[in-house]
Design a protein around this motif. Structure first.
Motif, PDB file in Angstrom:
ATOM      1  N   GLY A  78       0.718  -0.958   0.013  1.00 56.91           N
ATOM      2  CA  GLY A  78       0.050   0.132  -0.106  1.00 56.91           C
ATOM      3  C   GLY A  78       0.742   1.358  -0.078  1.00 56.91           C
ATOM      4  N   ALA A  79       0.452   2.316   0.345  1.00 58.96           N
ATOM      5  CA  ALA A  79       1.026   3.611   0.335  1.00 58.96           C
ATOM      6  C   ALA A  79       0.442   4.763   1.263  1.00 58.96           C
ATOM      7  N   ASP A  80       0.734   5.704   1.672  1.00 55.31           N
ATOM      8  CA  ASP A  80       0.256   6.610   2.700  1.00 55.31           C
ATOM      9  C   ASP A  80       0.414   8.050   1.662  1.00 55.31           C
ATOM     10  N   VAL A  81      -0.710   8.119   0.770  1.00 57.54           N
ATOM     11  CA  VAL A  81      -0.579   8.832  -0.489  1.00 57.54           C
ATOM     12  C   VAL A  81      -1.022  10.466  -0.219  1.00 57.54           C
ATOM     13  N   HIS A  82      -0.424  11.471  -0.671  1.00 54.68           N
ATOM     14  CA  HIS A  82      -0.683  12.526  -0.598  1.00 54.68           C
ATOM     15  C   HIS A  82      -1.541  13.018  -1.831  1.00 54.68           C
ATOM     16  N   LEU A  83      -2.360  14.361  -1.527  1.00 57.66           N
ATOM     17  CA  LEU A  83      -3.116  14.715  -2.496  1.00 57.66           C
ATOM     18  C   LEU A  83      -2.495  15.719  -3.533  1.00 57.66           C
ATOM     19  N   VAL A  84      -1.938  15.240  -4.314  1.00 59.60           N
ATOM     20  CA  VAL A  84      -0.995  15.881  -5.639  1.00 59.60           C
ATOM     21  C   VAL A  84      -1.627  15.786  -7.042  1.00 59.60           C
ATOM     22  N   PRO A  85      -1.240  16.821  -7.631  1.00 61.62           N
ATOM     23  CA  PRO A  85      -1.649  16.799  -9.074  1.00 61.62           C
ATOM     24  C   PRO A  85      -1.288  15.410  -9.665  1.00 61.62           C
ATOM     25  N   GLY A  86      -1.934  14.763 -10.631  1.00 67.83           N
ATOM     26  CA  GLY A  86      -1.657  13.583 -11.229  1.00 67.83           C
ATOM     27  C   GLY A  86      -1.703  12.370 -10.475  1.00 67.83           C
ATOM     28  N   LEU A  87      -2.614  12.523  -9.442  1.00 67.30           N
ATOM     29  CA  LEU A  87      -2.792  11.263  -8.364  1.00 67.30           C
ATOM     30  C   LEU A  87      -3.582  10.030  -9.379  1.00 67.30           C
ATOM     31  N   ILE A  88      -4.602  10.656  -9.933  1.00 58.22           N
ATOM     32  CA  ILE A  88      -5.566   9.354 -10.534  1.00 58.22           C
ATOM     33  C   ILE A  88      -4.598   8.823 -11.522  1.00 58.22           C
ATOM     34  N   GLU A  89      -4.053   9.663 -12.515  1.00 53.84           N
ATOM     35  CA  GLU A  89      -3.296   9.081 -13.541  1.00 53.84           C
ATOM     36  C   GLU A  89      -2.257   8.022 -12.848  1.00 53.84           C
ATOM     37  N   GLY A  90      -1.282   8.505 -11.595  1.00 57.36           N
ATOM     38  CA  GLY A  90      -0.587   7.578 -10.888  1.00 57.36           C
ATOM     39  C   GLY A  90      -1.269   6.378 -10.463  1.00 57.36           C
ATOM     40  N   LEU A  91      -2.517   6.434  -9.985  1.00 56.60           N
ATOM     41  CA  LEU A  91      -3.076   5.175  -9.709  1.00 56.60           C
ATOM     42  C   LEU A  91      -3.292   4.346 -10.757  1.00 56.60           C
ATOM     43  N   LYS A  92      -3.588   4.965 -11.904  1.00 56.40           N
ATOM     44  CA  LYS A  92      -3.998   4.131 -13.121  1.00 56.40           C
ATOM     45  C   LYS A  92      -2.900   3.259 -13.586  1.00 56.40           C
ATOM     46  N   LEU A  99      -4.395  -0.133  -1.854  1.00 57.40           N
ATOM     47  CA  LEU A  99      -4.089  -1.151  -0.453  1.00 57.40           C
ATOM     48  C   LEU A  99      -4.230  -2.477  -1.308  1.00 57.40           C
ATOM     49  N   HIS A 100      -3.257  -3.286  -1.349  1.00 58.27           N
ATOM     50  CA  HIS A 100      -3.436  -4.758  -1.873  1.00 58.27           C
ATOM     51  C   HIS A 100      -4.090  -4.890  -3.271  1.00 58.27           C
ATOM     52  N   GLY A 101      -3.710  -3.858  -4.281  1.00 59.77           N
ATOM     53  CA  GLY A 101      -4.507  -3.666  -5.570  1.00 59.77           C
ATOM     54  C   GLY A 101      -5.767  -3.692  -5.718  1.00 59.77           C
ATOM     55  N   VAL A 232     -11.708  -4.443   2.612  1.00 61.00           N
ATOM     56  CA  VAL A 232     -10.729  -3.651   1.560  1.00 61.00           C
ATOM     57  C   VAL A 232      -9.602  -4.739   0.802  1.00 61.00           C
ATOM     58  N   LEU A 233      -9.176  -5.774   1.774  1.00 62.00           N
ATOM     59  CA  LEU A 233      -8.281  -6.664   1.103  1.00 62.00           C
ATOM     60  C   LEU A 233      -8.847  -7.423  -0.190  1.00 62.00           C
ATOM     61  N   LYS A 234     -10.065  -7.789   0.093  1.00 63.33           N
ATOM     62  CA  LYS A 234     -10.868  -8.573  -0.683  1.00 63.33           C
ATOM     63  C   LYS A 234     -11.601  -7.769  -1.850  1.00 63.33           C
ATOM     64  N   ASN A 235     -11.403  -6.264  -1.851  1.00 60.72           N
ATOM     65  CA  ASN A 235     -11.836  -5.391  -2.859  1.00 60.72           C
ATOM     66  C   ASN A 235     -13.170  -5.640  -2.962  1.00 60.72           C
ATOM     67  N   LEU A 236     -13.812  -5.673  -1.816  1.00 56.39           N
ATOM     68  CA  LEU A 236     -15.516  -5.558  -1.794  1.00 56.39           C
ATOM     69  C   LEU A 236     -15.835  -4.185  -2.346  1.00 56.39           C
TER      70      LEU A 236
END
Length: 265
Positions: A78-92, A99-101, A232-236
């Protein structure tokens, strides 16, 4: 129990400094009853330049050491993510891990000032298919003036994660009050350690869990550290999981109780 927020990976942020410290943190977690733990180092451009592949490599390396030492702890990425420009692109593209994909990610707002357009940013993440988990709202300096905003974020679909140590006074009376209020009024979905070391901020959930039990009872407290982290870990989907216990489900006097205990700014 499952801890979805821990800075246990050695030498990559302000958490554990060495592998030995990471192993000791893991032993503390296991002794406390934690069997699964998310490795969530900071991703903050300009300060902590971590990324998905690097975190996954560090997580696999630590897991191998845990296994070698017979420490029964399962790690997930996982990661402790800060709200910065380009976040959605980085996630994709995988640069920023969830968290666990899963669709869930830890989102850490600024401690000292409310991010501009916070509600819009969270809404955009949700529209993109993600569920932001706002970390330690009880410890933010601006929580007093923005408590209704967090309730609006929950209504949009965000989750809230309270730090276990805040409930026991580790971060002072102010954070303790707001942590108890988020839990007690049904505005918290998860309890986590946000551990950074073997000292003051260690990976222990049980003491905070006892406070949660006094506030909301055994069943809801269990959801904070077992059922919802498992979801969360099961992505429900959040819609498929039982919501938090609302304030309206409990005696109305709880609101007056918190009002009387509210600390001075």
């Amino acid at each position: 129990m499952i801890d979805l927020h821990c800075h246990i990976l050695p030498g990559i942020d302000d958490g554990a400094k060495t592998m030995d410290e990471s192993l000791q943190m893991a032993r503390i977690a296991v002794a406390d009853g934690i069997h699964t733990l998310a490795c969530t180092p900071h991703i903050y451009p300009g300060m902590y330049m971590n990324d998905g592949p690097g975190i996954a490599h560090a997580c696999a390396r630590l897991q191998a050491e845990l296994d070698r030492h017979g420490i029964a702890l399962k790690l997930v990425v996982g990661a402790d993510v800060h709200l910065v420009p380009g976040l959605i692109e980085g996630l994709k593209n995988g640069r920023v891990p969830t968290l666990h994909g899963s669709r869930y990610l830890l989102l850490e707002p600024s401690h000292t000032m409310p991010p501009p357009h916070l509600e819009a940013s969270v809404f955009n993440l949700i529209v993109a298919g993600y569920t932001p988990i706002i970390t330690h709202p009880e410890r933010l300096t601006w929580v007093e003036s923005h408590y209704p905003v967090f309730q609006q974020l929950i209504a949009q679909g965000a989750w809230m994660q309270v730090t276990a140590g805040a409930l026991t006074g580790v971060f002072g009376k102010r954070a303790q009050y707001w942590g108890e209020r988020f839990i007690g009024e049904g505005h918290a979905h998860l309890l986590a350690t946000d551990a950074h070391s073997t000292g003051r901020r260690l990976p222990r959930l049980s003491e905070g869990l006892e406070v949660a039990r006094r506030l909301v009872g055994d069943r809801e407290a269990s959801r904070l550290v077992t059922e919802r982290p498992t979801a969360v870990l099961k992505n429900l989907s959040p819609e498929d999981f039982e919501p938090t216990q609302k304030e309206a489900d409990r005696p109305s006097m709880i609101g007056r109780w918190f009002s009387k205990r509210r600390p001075s700014p």
